[in-house]
Design a protein around this motif. Structure first.
Motif, short mmCIF file in Angstrom:
data_model
loop_
_atom_site.label_atom_id
_atom_site.label_comp_id
_atom_site.label_asym_id
_atom_site.label_seq_id
_atom_site.Cartn_x
_atom_site.Cartn_y
_atom_site.Cartn_z
N SER A 1 0.85 -1.21 0.00
CA SER A 1 0.00 0.00 0.00
C SER A 1 0.87 1.24 0.00
CB SER A 1 -0.91 0.05 1.23
OG SER A 1 -1.45 -1.19 1.50
N LEU B 1 0.51 6.79 -7.39
CA LEU B 1 -0.89 7.20 -7.49
C LEU B 1 -1.05 8.71 -7.27
CD1 LEU B 1 -3.76 6.26 -8.00
CD2 LEU B 1 -4.01 5.86 -5.56
N ARG C 1 -2.89 11.11 -9.83
CA ARG C 1 -4.04 11.92 -9.42
C ARG C 1 -3.81 13.39 -9.72
NH1 ARG C 1 -4.61 11.33 -3.66
NH2 ARG C 1 -6.36 12.76 -3.82
N GLN D 1 -12.04 6.91 -10.46
CA GLN D 1 -11.40 5.63 -10.13
C GLN D 1 -10.10 5.86 -9.36
OE1 GLN D 1 -12.79 2.82 -10.30
NE2 GLN D 1 -14.44 3.13 -11.76
N ALA D 2 -9.38 6.92 -9.72
CA ALA D 2 -8.12 7.19 -9.01
C ALA D 2 -8.41 7.59 -7.57
CB ALA D 2 -7.35 8.30 -9.73
N ARG E 1 -10.97 6.62 -5.86
CA ARG E 1 -11.41 5.39 -5.18
C ARG E 1 -10.20 4.55 -4.77
NH1 ARG E 1 -15.15 1.61 -4.41
NH2 ARG E 1 -14.86 -0.48 -5.23
N MET E 2 -9.25 4.43 -5.72
CA MET E 2 -8.04 3.65 -5.42
C MET E 2 -7.31 4.27 -4.23
SD MET E 2 -5.16 2.62 -8.19
CE MET E 2 -6.18 2.25 -9.56
N ASN E 3 -7.31 5.61 -4.21
CA ASN E 3 -6.65 6.30 -3.12
C ASN E 3 -7.33 5.99 -1.78
OD1 ASN E 3 -4.63 8.30 -2.32
ND2 ASN E 3 -6.43 9.44 -1.63
N ILE F 1 -9.00 3.32 -1.01
CA ILE F 1 -8.71 1.92 -0.64
C ILE F 1 -7.32 1.84 -0.01
CG2 ILE F 1 -8.30 -0.41 -1.54
CD1 ILE F 1 -10.43 0.14 -3.66
N ILE F 2 -6.34 2.50 -0.66
CA ILE F 2 -4.97 2.46 -0.14
C ILE F 2 -4.88 3.09 1.24
CG2 ILE F 2 -2.64 3.40 -0.51
CD1 ILE F 2 -3.07 2.84 -3.49
N THR G 1 -15.29 1.14 0.15
CA THR G 1 -14.08 0.38 -0.14
C THR G 1 -14.19 -1.06 0.34
OG1 THR G 1 -13.14 0.97 1.99
CG2 THR G 1 -12.61 2.40 0.16
#
Ligand code: ADP
Length: 270
Positions: free
Chosen positions: A47, A54, A58, A87-88, A90-92, A94-95, A225
């Protein structure tokens, strides 16, 4: 007995006990613990390593989103660029949630504990959530102002804010959400009741697992998430607390946290 995993060592002995015999069973779980620590470290490192690239992506995506919102050459790419930005983000999240879980596991019980004015904390969190939600839900607070807790502020904030955010996320606009904070002779209790979608009984025991979502295909933009309730469970465990989930599909859900008596503080006496 069968070992819990291929790597467990199990010792079984019959030992004399007076005129009788007793069965001694010992299981070596050090290998299991080592594997668990390796998994934890891997998740934390992965992570952490994903965070930097990321952040760069972003940054550029935000610039492109601004460009695409205007009449310039990127205007015809507005929809895909917006989707990539979403989506970026969202990924952030989650991380960030994975890192938070890793920190919770690593820090264990070391974090500082203090007297916490829980009603004031809930007031602030509810204000933040109302603002982020553009006041689309009717959130009412019923708080016993005399009750506080002894605990870890960041963790308690995570518990309350995750449960509130879920109530908002899974309740249609305009739906009522009621938050209660009260005490009795068992301890102190926090509950969030929503009149949202509700959850079918078979899912309830699995909700606090990492990445478990009832509707896995739900659209990304809802901000979930699948890690929120795993974080709540961890933080509650650090406070000897318990989570109760009561839900009726189509009618709504109530998530209740119970904190033991020894954590409760009467604020007037403070
Ligand atoms: P998420 O980020 O997906 O909300 P959580 O761990 O917080 O992850 O919750 C796990 C799942 O539990 C959610 O995906 C949702 O399906 C269900 N859930 C949680 N809270 C509620 C609620 N208040 N009403 C209905 N379903 C809920």
């Amino acid at each position: 007995p069968s070992p819990a995993s291929d790597t467990d060592t199990v010792l079984v002995r019959l030992i004399p006990y007076g005129n009788d015999q007793r069965l001694l069973i010992a299981r070596d779980v050090s290998e299991q613990k080592r594997l668990e620590a390796t998994r934890r470290d891997f998740v934390a490192n992965a992570s952490h390593e994903l965070r930097t690239p990321l952040t760069v992506l972003r940054g550029y995506l935000e610039m492109m989103e601004e460009e695409a919102a205007g009449d310039g050459p990127l205007a015809e790419w507005r929809s895909p660029v917006t989707e990539m930005g979403e989506q970026a983000r969202r990924m952030n999240s989650i991380i960030e949630s994975l890192l938070k879980l890793a920190r919770l596991e690593a820090e264990g019980l070391q974090q500082r504990q203090e007297r916490i004015d829980v009603p004031a904390m809930i007031d602030d969190l509810a204000d933040d959530i109302r603002r982020a939600d553009d006041e689309r839900h009717d959130i009412t607070l019923h708080l016993d102002r005399e009750v506080g807790l002894f605990g870890r502020p960041n963790e308690l904030e995570s518990i309350f804010s995750n449960l509130l955010a879920n109530a908002v996320r899974y309740t249609p606009d305009g739906g009522p959400i009621a938050v209660h904070w009260w005490q009795d002779d068992q301890g102190a209790h926090f509950s969030v009741h929503d009149a949202g979608a509700g959850i079918e009984a078979q899912h309830i025991p699995r909700l606090t697992e990492r990445f478990y979502r009832v509707d896995a295909g739900r659209k990304a933009s809802d901000g979930g998430t699948g890690l929120g309730l795993a974080i709540v469970k961890h933080c509650l465990e650090h406070h000897e607390g318990e989570l109760d989930i009561d839900s009726t599909p189509g009618e709504g859900s109530t998530f209740t946290c119970h904190f033991p008596l020894q954590r409760r503080l009467l604020q007037r006496a403070a």
